[in-house]
Motif scaffolding. Structure first.
Motif, PDB file in Angstrom:
ATOM      1  N   VAL A  90       3.335  33.595   9.964  1.00 28.61           N
ATOM      2  CA  VAL A  90       3.291  35.047   9.743  1.00 28.61           C
ATOM      3  C   VAL A  90       2.437  35.764  10.792  1.00 28.61           C
ATOM      4  O   VAL A  90       2.901  36.713  11.446  1.00 28.61           O
ATOM      5  N   PRO A  91       1.159  35.350  10.999  1.00 25.64           N
ATOM      6  CA  PRO A  91       0.365  36.053  12.029  1.00 25.64           C
ATOM      7  C   PRO A  91       0.938  35.891  13.438  1.00 25.64           C
ATOM      8  O   PRO A  91       0.805  36.795  14.271  1.00 25.64           O
ATOM      9  N   ILE A  92       1.586  34.759  13.686  1.00 25.69           N
ATOM     10  CA  ILE A  92       2.191  34.540  15.011  1.00 25.69           C
ATOM     11  C   ILE A  92       3.333  35.521  15.238  1.00 25.69           C
ATOM     12  O   ILE A  92       3.440  36.150  16.296  1.00 25.69           O
ATOM     13  N   VAL A  93       4.185  35.669  14.214  1.00 27.48           N
ATOM     14  CA  VAL A  93       5.320  36.592  14.318  1.00 27.48           C
ATOM     15  C   VAL A  93       4.835  38.031  14.446  1.00 27.48           C
ATOM     16  O   VAL A  93       5.347  38.813  15.255  1.00 27.48           O
ATOM     17  N   PHE A 152       1.967  39.089  15.615  1.00 29.72           N
ATOM     18  CA  PHE A 152       1.370  39.270  16.943  1.00 29.72           C
ATOM     19  C   PHE A 152       2.453  39.432  18.002  1.00 29.72           C
ATOM     20  O   PHE A 152       2.347  40.282  18.895  1.00 29.72           O
ATOM     21  N   ALA A 153       3.513  38.621  17.857  1.00 26.35           N
ATOM     22  CA  ALA A 153       4.610  38.711  18.833  1.00 26.35           C
ATOM     23  C   ALA A 153       5.321  40.058  18.736  1.00 26.35           C
ATOM     24  O   ALA A 153       5.645  40.681  19.755  1.00 26.35           O
ATOM     25  N   MET A 154       5.573  40.527  17.522  1.00 27.37           N
ATOM     26  CA  MET A 154       6.272  41.801  17.340  1.00 27.37           C
ATOM     27  C   MET A 154       5.456  42.978  17.865  1.00 27.37           C
ATOM     28  O   MET A 154       5.996  43.910  18.451  1.00 27.37           O
ATOM     29  N   LEU A 155       4.152  42.925  17.658  1.00 24.74           N
ATOM     30  CA  LEU A 155       3.296  44.041  18.054  1.00 24.74           C
ATOM     31  C   LEU A 155       2.947  44.017  19.540  1.00 24.74           C
ATOM     32  O   LEU A 155       2.826  45.065  20.173  1.00 24.74           O
ATOM     33  N   GLN A 156       2.767  42.820  20.091  1.00 19.66           N
ATOM     34  CA  GLN A 156       2.252  42.720  21.460  1.00 19.66           C
ATOM     35  C   GLN A 156       3.279  42.290  22.496  1.00 19.66           C
ATOM     36  O   GLN A 156       3.096  42.549  23.679  1.00 19.66           O
ATOM     37  N   ALA A 186      -3.302  30.353  22.674  1.00 16.07           N
ATOM     38  CA  ALA A 186      -4.442  29.882  21.878  1.00 16.07           C
ATOM     39  C   ALA A 186      -4.268  30.234  20.402  1.00 16.07           C
ATOM     40  O   ALA A 186      -4.585  29.420  19.521  1.00 16.07           O
ATOM     41  N   ILE A 187      -3.772  31.422  20.128  1.00 14.51           N
ATOM     42  CA  ILE A 187      -3.551  31.826  18.731  1.00 14.51           C
ATOM     43  C   ILE A 187      -2.482  30.958  18.081  1.00 14.51           C
ATOM     44  O   ILE A 187      -2.644  30.494  16.943  1.00 14.51           O
ATOM     45  N   VAL A 188      -1.403  30.712  18.805  1.00 12.81           N
ATOM     46  CA  VAL A 188      -0.312  29.895  18.269  1.00 12.81           C
ATOM     47  C   VAL A 188      -0.795  28.478  17.982  1.00 12.81           C
ATOM     48  O   VAL A 188      -0.579  27.933  16.885  1.00 12.81           O
ATOM     49  N   THR A 189      -1.456  27.851  18.937  1.00 14.32           N
ATOM     50  CA  THR A 189      -1.904  26.460  18.753  1.00 14.32           C
ATOM     51  C   THR A 189      -3.003  26.354  17.699  1.00 14.32           C
ATOM     52  O   THR A 189      -3.097  25.324  17.010  1.00 14.32           O
ATOM     53  N   THR A 190      -3.822  27.383  17.550  1.00 20.78           N
ATOM     54  CA  THR A 190      -4.837  27.380  16.488  1.00 20.78           C
ATOM     55  C   THR A 190      -4.175  27.352  15.115  1.00 20.78           C
ATOM     56  O   THR A 190      -4.596  26.608  14.216  1.00 20.78           O
TER      57      THR A 190
END
Length: 589
Positions: free
Chosen positions: A560-563, A565-569, A527-531
């Protein structure tokens, strides 16, 4: 103290004080002027501790002065001991990497300096290992120290101390070099068995099985080579740019050296036929330490050379399989599962308190592994105990043992519930807090996605209500990504809602709750990615007529926020999947 007072009475402190201060400041010009004025000062004791100028420079870590003073000192004066029982080389040996050149200058002046011992019989080599632990210094002193008398550092009383310190410092390649020259050191033992093996069994971080590396470091560990036969320059450059690569490679090199060291020790011990010696070399303490710490490498090699060790019974602890279960050492348990008959017999054994193996698995682990949260710690505890997809402990244990009561009159399941009551409550709260936080994010995304679907970018045609950008390919990207964002966030919302409404029984932590959490997080990430894709597409449509290059920076900023989020989670998410679906045991049946 009385010796110092006696020395102080006849000592001219005021005369030598300027020389001491000049040396400690590293002032060679003033130091040389003093020595030229009084040549006897070069060999005189200039402190109440009976130290020469060379001693003072070494104690003050003035390594350049040490080198210069060594050139002027008579060779025999380099072996002088102060009242602390040390030569100048003893102090230099503790100086770290910066003092290696000073040590070389001293040894070049007097090669016998490495053999001089302090009052306790310790050579400079021992001092180099006990201080800043500079491997370069240790290597130099090892290569320039012999086993000549009176020191006899490799065969005398200090030899035990030497191998103990080297092993504890992790210099296993140096230890191997010494053992190959002096094989008798490999079989040095005390009441607790082999000295070197005993120390190694308490150092799980010196073996691959004892590492607790993060997701990315584990990936680096698998890829980094031990030997840099090709592309050495490239790897050196990578290690400089990314310090974690050097850290991981050093750990891998140490792991390989540790295994070779254990193999060498066991091969030396196996060559001995004296039963009494064999019993003193390998004690129950070593097996217990290696088992409870999960050092599977030591156990595998020991069992290979001495198969009877698998039957070691540790007083008040049980057999190897039982110790592994109590300490949640799955790698050790997997090793034993490759010997099914032996493992089954050990699992079926009852201890002094009538505890079956299921009782042992029911107790909370003394040391908890690193898991994503309390819920997954609870999951892992249940996986050790309950009949689930891994089925290890309960599958091997006898069915009658499931209802066997111990001395306290409790069945294994009763023991489990009592022992894990606090963890169960903590896991329940963790699940609820995580679900509430994620539900908030999912709700916000669903609201935004729904609103964006109604008020499309650019508006609608007033006559037909058709979106103005309907014929634009970017609009199709917007519509699809917005729809996916809405559907994904709603699915995620339902998963987290199902967690909040769950009964939170102990059994639910094995699969039911973790599965819902994993699915919820997966759809939330989607959902975050598609948003972000929908936002980027909408913004591009609005500005593309005037700024043709706008989509490129918009896409970069949206990523940037997608990357992040991926790095942290992502590592955390992968740990959850492995904990739930992955086989943590190398053998399941």
């Amino acid at each position: 103290m009385s010796l110092l007072l006696q020395k102080a009475r006849g000592f001219n402190h005021s005369y030598y004080q300027p020389l001491q201060l000049a040396i400690l400041k590293g002032d060679w010009k003033s130091t040389k002027a003093f020595l030229d004025n009084d040549s006897s000062t070069l060999t005189a004791k200039i402190t109440i501790l009976g130290q020469t100028a060379l001693h003072v420079a070494a104690v003050g870590s003035e390594w350049k002065l040490v080198e210069k003073l060594a050139q002027h000192m008579p060779p025999n004066m380099l072996t002088e001991l102060d009242l602390m029982g040390c030569t100048c080389l003893h102090y230099v040996a503790m100086g770290g990497s910066g003092s290696v050149d000073a040590a070389k200058a001293l040894v070049a002046k007097n090669s016998s300096l490495t053999q001089v011992t302090d009052f306790k019989g310790f050579t400079p080599l021992i001092y180099s290992i006990t201080s800043t632990i500079c491997k370069e210094m240790v290597w130099y002193l090892v290569l320039n120290t012999t086993d000549d008398s009176p020191a006899c550092p490799f065969s005398g009383p200090s030899a035990t101390q030497l191998v103990t310190l080297l092993t504890a410092a992790g210099f296993h390649d140096i230890t191997m070099y010494i053992l190959q020259r002096y094989p008798n050191l490999a079989t040095v033992s005390d009441s607790n068995g082999s000295i070197i093996l005993n120390v190694l069994s308490k150092l799980p971080s010196h073996f691959q099985s004892g590492h607790n590396l993060g997701f990315w470091k584990r990936c680096i560990y698998r890829c980094v080579p031990v030997k840099l036969e090709y592309g050495k320059t490239i790897w050196n450059a990578l290690q400089t740019l990314v310090p974690s690569i050097k850290f991981v490679r050093d750990a891998k090199l140490r792991d390989a050296s540790s295994v070779r060291l254990v193999e060498f020790l066991c091969s030396q011990a196996s060559a001995k036929n004296d039963c009494q010696f064999w019993q003193s070399f390998m004690s129950a303490d070593i097996i217990f330490n290696a088992t409870s710490s999960g050092i599977v490498e030591i156990l595998r090699i020991c069992f290979q050379f001495f198969p009877d060790l698998v039957w070691t019974h540790i007083p008040n602890e049980g057999y190897v399989a039982q110790v592994a279960i109590k300490n949640r050492q799955e790698k050790v348990f997997s090793l034993l599962c490759k010997m099914p008959t032996i493992c089954n017999m050990q699992v079926l054994a009852l201890d002094e308190s009538n505890n079956a193996t299921s009782h042992l698995a029911a107790r909370i682990a003394p040391q908890v592994e690193s898991f994503p949260g309390a819920a997954f710690q609870m999951q892992r505890e249940l996986q050790w105990f309950k009949l689930d997809h891994q089925q290890e402990v309960e599958k091997l244990d006898h069915p009658l043992h499931k209802e066997v009561k111990n001395q306290d009159g409790k069945t294994p399941w009763q023991v489990f519930k009592e022992e894990h009551k606090a963890l169960h409550e903590e896991g329940k709260n963790w699940m609820k807090d995580t679900s509430n936080s994620c539900m908030l994010v999912a709700t916000l995304i669903a609201t935004i996605a729904f609103a964006a679907a109604i008020t499309v970018p650019g508006g609608n045609n007033q006559d037909k209500g058709i979106p103005i950008f309907l014929s634009d390919n970017t609009f199709i990207v917007f519509v699809v990504s917005d729809a996916l964002a809405l559907f994904s966030s709603m699915t995620s919302l339902l998963m987290f809602l199902a967690i909040l409404n769950a009964r939170f029984a102990e059994e639910d932590f094995v699969m039911a709750l973790p599965e819902k959490l994993i699915i919820g997080l997966a759809f939330l990430f989607l959902a975050i990615v598609t948003t972000m894709v929908a936002f980027g597409a909408a913004l591009s449509m609005l500005v593309q007529e005037r700024l043709k290059w706008a989509p490129i920076p918009i896409a970069l900023l949206a990523s940037v926020p997608i990357v992040l989020f991926a790095m942290l989670q992502l590592p955390l998410f992968i740990e959850m999947i492995i904990s739930t679906y992955g086989s943590r045991f190398s053998r399941l049946t």
